[in-house]
Scaffold this motif. Structure first.
Motif, PDB file in Angstrom:
ATOM      1  N   ASP A   1       0.834  -1.208   0.000  1.00  0.00           N
ATOM      2  CA  ASP A   1       0.000   0.000   0.000  1.00  0.00           C
ATOM      3  C   ASP A   1       0.864   1.251   0.000  1.00  0.00           C
ATOM      4  N   THR A   2       1.917   1.227   0.783  1.00  0.00           N
ATOM      5  CA  THR A   2       2.798   2.394   0.889  1.00  0.00           C
ATOM      6  C   THR A   2       3.466   2.693  -0.445  1.00  0.00           C
ATOM      7  N   GLN A   3       3.968   1.668  -1.130  1.00  0.00           N
ATOM      8  CA  GLN A   3       4.600   1.887  -2.435  1.00  0.00           C
ATOM      9  C   GLN A   3       3.582   2.417  -3.445  1.00  0.00           C
ATOM     10  N   PHE A   4       2.367   1.886  -3.396  1.00  0.00           N
ATOM     11  CA  PHE A   4       1.327   2.335  -4.324  1.00  0.00           C
ATOM     12  C   PHE A   4       1.039   3.818  -4.116  1.00  0.00           C
ATOM     13  N   ASN A   5       0.789   4.204  -2.871  1.00  0.00           N
ATOM     14  CA  ASN A   5       0.467   5.608  -2.590  1.00  0.00           C
ATOM     15  C   ASN A   5       1.654   6.519  -2.857  1.00  0.00           C
ATOM     16  N   ALA A   6       2.864   6.063  -2.520  1.00  0.00           N
ATOM     17  CA  ALA A   6       4.053   6.886  -2.775  1.00  0.00           C
ATOM     18  C   ALA A   6       4.255   7.096  -4.265  1.00  0.00           C
ATOM     19  N   SER A   7       3.981   6.086  -5.079  1.00  0.00           N
ATOM     20  CA  SER A   7       4.124   6.232  -6.532  1.00  0.00           C
ATOM     21  C   SER A   7       3.220   7.346  -7.043  1.00  0.00           C
ATOM     22  N   ILE A   8       1.992   7.385  -6.562  1.00  0.00           N
ATOM     23  CA  ILE A   8       1.059   8.425  -7.007  1.00  0.00           C
ATOM     24  C   ILE A   8       1.474   9.788  -6.459  1.00  0.00           C
ATOM     25  N   ALA A   9       1.814   9.844  -5.185  1.00  0.00           N
ATOM     26  CA  ALA A   9       2.150  11.135  -4.568  1.00  0.00           C
ATOM     27  C   ALA A   9       3.389  11.752  -5.199  1.00  0.00           C
ATOM     28  N   ILE A  10       4.425  10.958  -5.415  1.00  0.00           N
ATOM     29  CA  ILE A  10       5.663  11.497  -5.996  1.00  0.00           C
ATOM     30  C   ILE A  10       5.419  11.996  -7.411  1.00  0.00           C
ATOM     31  N   ALA A  11       4.693  11.218  -8.208  1.00  0.00           N
ATOM     32  CA  ALA A  11       4.441  11.616  -9.593  1.00  0.00           C
ATOM     33  C   ALA A  11       3.553  12.850  -9.663  1.00  0.00           C
ATOM     34  N   GLN A  12       2.585  12.971  -8.752  1.00  0.00           N
ATOM     35  CA  GLN A  12       1.712  14.146  -8.760  1.00  0.00           C
ATOM     36  C   GLN A  12       2.464  15.392  -8.339  1.00  0.00           C
TER      37      GLN A  12
ATOM     38  N   LEU B   1      13.630  -1.407 -14.787  1.00  0.00           N
ATOM     39  CA  LEU B   1      13.359  -0.862 -16.127  1.00  0.00           C
ATOM     40  C   LEU B   1      12.346  -1.725 -16.875  1.00  0.00           C
ATOM     41  N   LEU B   2      12.421  -3.035 -16.686  1.00  0.00           N
ATOM     42  CA  LEU B   2      11.453  -3.927 -17.327  1.00  0.00           C
ATOM     43  C   LEU B   2      10.041  -3.654 -16.792  1.00  0.00           C
ATOM     44  N   GLY B   3       9.919  -3.495 -15.498  1.00  0.00           N
ATOM     45  CA  GLY B   3       8.613  -3.185 -14.907  1.00  0.00           C
ATOM     46  C   GLY B   3       8.083  -1.846 -15.404  1.00  0.00           C
ATOM     47  N   MET B   4       8.969  -0.872 -15.479  1.00  0.00           N
ATOM     48  CA  MET B   4       8.563   0.449 -15.951  1.00  0.00           C
ATOM     49  C   MET B   4       8.116   0.373 -17.417  1.00  0.00           C
ATOM     50  N   ALA B   5       8.855  -0.358 -18.242  1.00  0.00           N
ATOM     51  CA  ALA B   5       8.493  -0.480 -19.658  1.00  0.00           C
ATOM     52  C   ALA B   5       7.167  -1.225 -19.819  1.00  0.00           C
ATOM     53  N   ALA B   6       6.967  -2.281 -19.035  1.00  0.00           N
ATOM     54  CA  ALA B   6       5.724  -3.065 -19.157  1.00  0.00           C
ATOM     55  C   ALA B   6       4.509  -2.216 -18.822  1.00  0.00           C
ATOM     56  N   THR B   7       4.587  -1.447 -17.756  1.00  0.00           N
ATOM     57  CA  THR B   7       3.421  -0.654 -17.353  1.00  0.00           C
ATOM     58  C   THR B   7       3.212   0.550 -18.273  1.00  0.00           C
ATOM     59  N   MET B   8       4.299   1.240 -18.632  1.00  0.00           N
ATOM     60  CA  MET B   8       4.139   2.451 -19.447  1.00  0.00           C
ATOM     61  C   MET B   8       3.717   2.130 -20.881  1.00  0.00           C
ATOM     62  N   LEU B   9       4.359   1.126 -21.486  1.00  0.00           N
ATOM     63  CA  LEU B   9       3.938   0.759 -22.842  1.00  0.00           C
ATOM     64  C   LEU B   9       2.511   0.233 -22.820  1.00  0.00           C
ATOM     65  N   GLY B  10       2.179  -0.533 -21.799  1.00  0.00           N
ATOM     66  CA  GLY B  10       0.832  -1.069 -21.692  1.00  0.00           C
ATOM     67  C   GLY B  10      -0.214   0.016 -21.568  1.00  0.00           C
ATOM     68  N   ILE B  11       0.057   1.031 -20.758  1.00  0.00           N
ATOM     69  CA  ILE B  11      -0.956   2.068 -20.531  1.00  0.00           C
ATOM     70  C   ILE B  11      -1.005   3.070 -21.685  1.00  0.00           C
TER      71      ILE B  11
ATOM     72  N   PHE C   1       3.098   8.295 -12.621  1.00  0.00           N
ATOM     73  CA  PHE C   1       2.905   7.431 -11.458  1.00  0.00           C
ATOM     74  C   PHE C   1       2.872   5.955 -11.867  1.00  0.00           C
ATOM     75  N   ILE C   2       2.450   5.703 -13.090  1.00  0.00           N
ATOM     76  CA  ILE C   2       2.421   4.322 -13.574  1.00  0.00           C
ATOM     77  C   ILE C   2       3.833   3.806 -13.797  1.00  0.00           C
ATOM     78  N   ALA C   3       4.707   4.671 -14.288  1.00  0.00           N
ATOM     79  CA  ALA C   3       6.111   4.269 -14.434  1.00  0.00           C
ATOM     80  C   ALA C   3       6.711   3.936 -13.068  1.00  0.00           C
ATOM     81  N   LEU C   4       6.366   4.726 -12.055  1.00  0.00           N
ATOM     82  CA  LEU C   4       6.883   4.449 -10.708  1.00  0.00           C
ATOM     83  C   LEU C   4       6.338   3.135 -10.157  1.00  0.00           C
ATOM     84  N   MET C   5       5.084   2.839 -10.451  1.00  0.00           N
ATOM     85  CA  MET C   5       4.533   1.553 -10.011  1.00  0.00           C
ATOM     86  C   MET C   5       5.297   0.399 -10.657  1.00  0.00           C
ATOM     87  N   GLY C   6       5.513   0.489 -11.964  1.00  0.00           N
ATOM     88  CA  GLY C   6       6.268  -0.553 -12.655  1.00  0.00           C
ATOM     89  C   GLY C   6       7.691  -0.655 -12.141  1.00  0.00           C
ATOM     90  N   TRP C   7       8.286   0.508 -11.879  1.00  0.00           N
ATOM     91  CA  TRP C   7       9.648   0.548 -11.335  1.00  0.00           C
ATOM     92  C   TRP C   7       9.692  -0.172  -9.989  1.00  0.00           C
TER      93      TRP C   7
END
Length: 195
Positions: A52-63, A92-102, A72-78
């Motif tokens: 939960d903390t990583q999820f919320n931090a990803s959104i807060a940092i990106a915002q 980087l693989l996680g970031m690419a999977a989420t960003m290309l997907g979205i 924030f999606i790149a941070l989630m994948g990261w």
């Protein structure tokens, strides 16, 4: 203390992550942030790839950062990649999977729909569709706020977070105060352990 995840992700998991964000891309009416509740369900509740903390931090940092809020999606994948334990390459693989997907489906559909909508903007059905989408977007934004406000951290009582959420929503609705002031106030409250 933030729990640390140690994931063992195979190629099927990475493909599942990519495919899920491909699907979310087509559901993100009103922006990627409106799909945050489903991202939370998929990443945190169902697969346990993020805390939960990583999820919320990803959104807060990106915002809080300059640039598009879809970061924030790149941070989630990261973070998923870091939790998979492979270091920089899996991050980087996680970031690419989420960003290309979205980005891929929604970009293509937006480009095609915008061209078609502009050519047919005089049609009553096109105008009705645009007006009908407004309440859906508002409901999705409220659902995102609900997910972010219901995370409860340890010994801190939940009511201050609900109060901050309510006050922030009213300030955004009734004033033209820039969102960065609200983010800064939230950061200060968090730094002092009040929320």
């Amino acid at each position: 203390m933030t729990p640390v995840l140690h994931l063992a992700m195979g190629w099927a998991d990475w493909l599942n992550l990519f495919a899920h964000f491909l699907m979310l891309s087509l559901l993100a009416v009103g922006g990627a942030i409106t799909a945050a509740p489903e991202m939370h369900r998929f990443l945190v509740d169902h697969n346990h790839w993020l805390t939960d903390t990583q999820f919320n931090a990803s959104i807060a940092i990106a915002q809080a950062a300059p640039g598009p809020n879809v970061l924030f999606i790149a941070l989630m994948g990261w973070n998923v990649g870091l939790n998979a334990g492979g270091g920089l390459w899996t991050a980087l693989l996680g970031m690419a999977a989420t960003m290309l997907g979205i980005l891929l489906p929604s970009s293509l559909v937006t480009w095609l729909a915008a061209r078609w909508g502009h050519r047919n903007r005089h049609l009553r059905s096109v105008r009705a569709f645009k007006q009908g989408m407004a309440p859906i977007v508002v409901a999705l934004l409220i659902a995102t706020g609900w997910v972010l406000a219901t995370v409860h951290h340890g010994d801190v009582p939940a009511w201050p977070l609900w109060l901050v959420t309510l006050v922030s929503a009213l300030v955004v609705w009734r004033t033209r105060l820039h969102l960065l002031w609200l983010l800064g106030a939230g950061a200060l409250l968090g730094a002092f352990g009040l929320v």
